[in-house]
Design an enzyme around this catalytic site. Sequence first.
Site, PDB file in Angstrom:
ATOM      1  N   GLU A  49      10.399  12.674   0.608  1.00 17.36           N
ATOM      2  CA  GLU A  49      10.967  13.119   2.060  1.00 17.36           C
ATOM      3  C   GLU A  49      10.635  14.527   2.236  1.00 17.36           C
ATOM      4  OE1 GLU A  49      15.010  15.096   3.299  1.00 17.36           O
ATOM      5  OE2 GLU A  49      15.370  13.351   1.936  1.00 17.36           O
ATOM      6  N   HIS A  50      10.685  15.431   1.142  1.00 17.20           N
ATOM      7  CA  HIS A  50      10.305  16.660   1.217  1.00 17.20           C
ATOM      8  C   HIS A  50       8.792  16.948   1.725  1.00 17.20           C
ATOM      9  CE1 HIS A  50      13.800  19.313  -0.106  1.00 17.20           C
ATOM     10  NE2 HIS A  50      14.312  18.293  -0.180  1.00 17.20           N
TER      11      HIS A  50
END
Length: 404
Positions: A49-50
């Site tokens: 996600e990051h």
Amino acid sequence: MVEKHTSENGVRIVLENVPEVRSVTIGIWVLAGSRNEGMHNNGISHFLEHMFFKGTEKRNAQEIAESFDAIGAQINAFTSKEYTCYFVRVLDTHKEYALEMLVDMFFDSIFEEEEIKREKKVVYEEIKMYEDTPDDIVHDLLAKAAYGDHPLGYPILGTDESLKEITQAALHTYKQERYTAENVVISVAGNVDSSFITVIEDHFERLKPQSQQAVVEKPVFLTNDMKRNKDTEQAHLSLGYNGLQLGDERSSSLIVMNNVLGGSMSSRLFQEVREKEGLAYTVFSYHASFLDNGLLTIYAGTGKDKLPKLQDTINRVVDHFITNGLTDKELKNSKEQLKSNMVLGLESTNSRMSRNGRNELLLSRHRTVDEIIKDIDGVSHASIQEIIEATFKQAATTAIIAPK
């Protein structure tokens, strides 16, 4: 009304037109969370996600940030135990551009080695920050106590050790395995009509389906006592009880019951633990539903010397609950609170997008507000007593973080 469309490749699109607003919220929901991981790659869902914000073939990380800022967008993402969501809220005039940006990140993030090294430092700090918040990590400890070595007991952020094992190749492999057409839902809510579905479909037609899905093992609820000593000012206590899975027809009764137990300022726990005994500033209960399991949690924080009395008070409240159930007044008030909270919570396009995306991803169905209100109104003393007996028939699993 929620419109639903399934593309030829299996990607599902849900759209809710809210013509009275001038915003649009777009979310990409993926059936990928910490329960889809192993000990060797725990935290990879969150780390991926990051990395979606750290550069694509078209834009570097700064250009991604500047592009969203240039249209006044509110962009964010989050990872849970069972899913990941990337979402953006914009003025309706910028919805096509915002979608194109999300699509660029979703398909063409490059996971550059230097960015991976740099972002690991960020997540290490996020883990440290979490460790400095004992009223948060006690819930992770409770999950570990309740689910043992099952992935539902894993921390979403991963650990320092598991994070070291995440490589560029591992990110690409995990994305290829989990970010497949049947695991993706695009949810849109706001001032947007059904013609936008075709725009979304065109963007996501290149997403491939997965021929074989990995089997997700159902957890067994365990009764354990776990304690960690930590240099804290308070002792933090969490009690867990076996709850209901998503879609269980008894969910409305459980939600009404939990609201009376510890979901509001007038709840039994708040009144007994805080108002009458003065044992805690914060005390509450909540229920988390998963695909095949659920966990009802009670939390409170107090001084170390008051911990035994806190536990006794909570147990007394639960025992009284089991024996006497709810009063007529509690049942009526709880229903009205829940209906009000639900309706007021749906006044933003962000809330509507989240509700529709999660429902489609995990349940593949959508109930109207009127249907949910009817279910809440149908909760009776008998159904409440049934759920109380089912929930509290097994001893609680316990997690404590306290100073030595």
